[in-house]
Design a protein around this motif. Structure first.
Motif, PDB file in Angstrom:
ATOM      1  N   LEU A   1      56.007  17.317  11.736  1.00 53.65           N
ATOM      2  CA  LEU A   1      54.809  16.982  10.960  1.00 53.65           C
ATOM      3  C   LEU A   1      54.060  15.825  11.608  1.00 53.65           C
ATOM      4  CD1 LEU A   1      56.288  17.110   7.345  1.00 53.65           C
ATOM      5  CD2 LEU A   1      55.244  18.966   8.668  1.00 53.65           C
ATOM      6  N   VAL A   2      52.747  15.818  11.395  1.00 51.94           N
ATOM      7  CA  VAL A   2      51.890  14.744  11.891  1.00 51.94           C
ATOM      8  C   VAL A   2      50.923  14.348  10.781  1.00 51.94           C
ATOM      9  CG1 VAL A   2      52.047  15.567  14.270  1.00 51.94           C
ATOM     10  CG2 VAL A   2      50.156  16.327  12.824  1.00 51.94           C
ATOM     11  N   ARG A   3      50.329  13.186  10.922  1.00 57.86           N
ATOM     12  CA  ARG A   3      49.270  12.725  10.031  1.00 57.86           C
ATOM     13  C   ARG A   3      47.978  12.703  10.836  1.00 57.86           C
ATOM     14  NH1 ARG A   3      51.327   8.359   8.661  1.00 57.86           N
ATOM     15  NH2 ARG A   3      50.168   6.913   9.990  1.00 57.86           N
ATOM     16  N   LEU A   4      47.159  13.725  10.616  1.00 54.81           N
ATOM     17  CA  LEU A   4      45.913  13.876  11.366  1.00 54.81           C
ATOM     18  C   LEU A   4      44.880  12.900  10.823  1.00 54.81           C
ATOM     19  CD1 LEU A   4      44.385  15.447  13.558  1.00 54.81           C
ATOM     20  CD2 LEU A   4      43.728  17.100  11.798  1.00 54.81           C
ATOM     21  N   GLU A   5      44.590  11.853  11.596  1.00 51.62           N
ATOM     22  CA  GLU A   5      43.660  10.822  11.161  1.00 51.62           C
ATOM     23  C   GLU A   5      42.273  11.002  11.754  1.00 51.62           C
ATOM     24  OE1 GLU A   5      45.522   7.207  12.291  1.00 51.62           O
ATOM     25  OE2 GLU A   5      47.198   7.405  10.878  1.00 51.62           O
ATOM     26  N   ALA A   6      42.177  11.488  12.978  1.00 48.58           N
ATOM     27  CA  ALA A   6      40.873  11.667  13.624  1.00 48.58           C
ATOM     28  C   ALA A   6      41.024  12.682  14.748  1.00 48.58           C
ATOM     29  CB  ALA A   6      40.337  10.344  14.168  1.00 48.58           C
ATOM     30  N   ILE A   7      39.894  13.290  15.095  1.00 43.61           N
ATOM     31  CA  ILE A   7      39.826  14.246  16.202  1.00 43.61           C
ATOM     32  C   ILE A   7      38.958  13.628  17.284  1.00 43.61           C
ATOM     33  CG2 ILE A   7      39.105  16.559  16.884  1.00 43.61           C
ATOM     34  CD1 ILE A   7      39.508  17.348  13.895  1.00 43.61           C
ATOM     35  N   VAL A   8      39.467  13.589  18.486  1.00 42.99           N
ATOM     36  CA  VAL A   8      38.764  12.979  19.606  1.00 42.99           C
ATOM     37  C   VAL A   8      37.959  14.068  20.316  1.00 42.99           C
ATOM     38  CG1 VAL A   8      38.982  11.625  21.712  1.00 42.99           C
ATOM     39  CG2 VAL A   8      40.609  11.285  19.833  1.00 42.99           C
TER      40      VAL A   8
END
Length: 356
Positions: free
Chosen positions: A139-146
């Motif tokens: 699992l990951v915590r998607l905070e922003a997309i570059v």
């Protein structure tokens, strides 16, 4: 012959001593004979003693053997692995209980290696083990997309997803939504996250099957906000139909499930995206892109154009026309009755067909 009392006592005491001594001698002789018989019997085993309960036999003499000790370990020999290492001050460390071996490190997945900071700001989080199979691994915590130009698209709020789902969202925004925003004269600023991981059943119905949201494998999106302040509402009917259709084709090509308006009334205000695995890679894409709403609702129907063909009106049969005339002559007019009674006659409006 007469005896005095002292003489009588002296004679009986001598006889008592003599009898006691004889008894002791007899007992000693008997004990000696018994011991001699037992010593003689030990030399021979009883003929009927098959269980070994008879007189024990004498044990054989045990000769002690001297075992040589090992030679001392030479100083130049390497240390054994179990020897305690000396401390920093040169003194050997005290004996400590053996510590449990640490668990093996979890192998990093290929998705985690590919989802670098050049693609998304998505730190890994521990695995989730919830009731009823909720949660997941990697699992990951998607905070922003570059973006390719190093600008960041913030995910508000941050979404908890599986690595594969987060990677799919990042690719969709970078490769499909960036050209769409460019065609509108701006760039993407934010991604409106309506819902990500949530341990629940489908559509939040008690007792329903576990939703892909409960597996951290789904994301609900309502809008994509641009840097110029404009917002692309995916279910907003005031938004251009062409823009919404472009979003529809892009998500249906990337995700295995797409639910929007027209699928059910649970998804009328957002778009559901997930990567559910089904037999034969079956996909679901249910999203009706409705026509834009008019700026002003028309109150009257539009005028019939002049070039329109004439309308066909069905003519009434002649027989029915005659019967209607006769019935009209026989039946008195309601206006006459009202006039005779002096009441005012309300004027009736012509019937008009209601629009649906």
């Amino acid at each position: 012959m007469s005896f005095s009392l002292p003489d009588f006592r002296r004679k009986w005491s001598c006889r008592g001593y003599m009898s006691a001594g004889a008894a002791m001698v007899t007992a000693a002789l008997g004990l000696t004979l018994v011991l001699a018989d037992r010593a003689e019997a030990r030399k021979y085993a009883a003929p009927l003693d098959i269980f070994g309960f008879g007189t024990p036999r004498p044990r054989a003499t045990v000769h002690s053997v001297k075992i040589p000790l090992p030679k001392p370990r030479p100083e130049e020999a390497p240390k054994a692995p179990d020897e305690a290492a000396p401390e920093a001050d040169g003194k050997p460390s005290p004996d400590k209980p053996a510590e449990a071996a640490p668990p093996p490190e979890k192998q990093v997945s290929a998705c985690r290696l590919a989802l670098t900071e050049e693609i998304a700001i998505a730190p890994s989080i521990p695995d989730i083990r919830g009731p009823g199979g909720c949660g997941g691994e990697d699992l990951v915590r998607l905070e922003a997309i570059v973006l390719p130009d190093k600008r960041k698209v913030a995910v508000k709020p941050a979404a908890i997803l599986r690595c594969t789902m987060a990677s799919a969202i990042a690719d969709w925004v970078r490769k499909d939504m960036v050209p769409l925003a460019t065609s509108l004269g701006s760039t993407i600023a934010d991604l409106d996250n309506f819902d990500s991981f949530e341990c629940r059943g489908r559509n939040r119905i008690a007792g329903a099957m576990l939703s892909e949201h409960g597996k951290a494998n789904a994301l609900d999106v309502r809008a994509i906000k641009l840097a110029n302040g404009q917002s692309i509402g995916l279910t907003d009917r005031t938004m251009s139909r062409d823009v919404r259709e472009r979003v529809l084709h892009s998500v249906c090509a990337r995700f295995s499930t797409v639910l929007g308006p027209g699928s059910d009334w649970y998804h009328e205000d957002h778009i559901h995206l997930d990567l559910a695995q089904r037999r034969n890679d079956y996909r679901i894409c249910q999203w009706n892109v409705w026509d834009p709403l008019p700026q002003i609702a028309p109150l009257l129907p539009a005028e019939r154009p002049e070039e329109a063909p004439p309308r066909e009106v069905a003519s009434k049969p002649e027989a029915k026309d005659g019967a209607d005339d006769e019935a009209a002559e026989k039946s008195p007019a309601p206006a006459d009755k009202s006039a005779a009674s002096g009441d005012k006659v309300p004027q009736r409006k012509p019937a008009t067909k209601k629009r649906r």
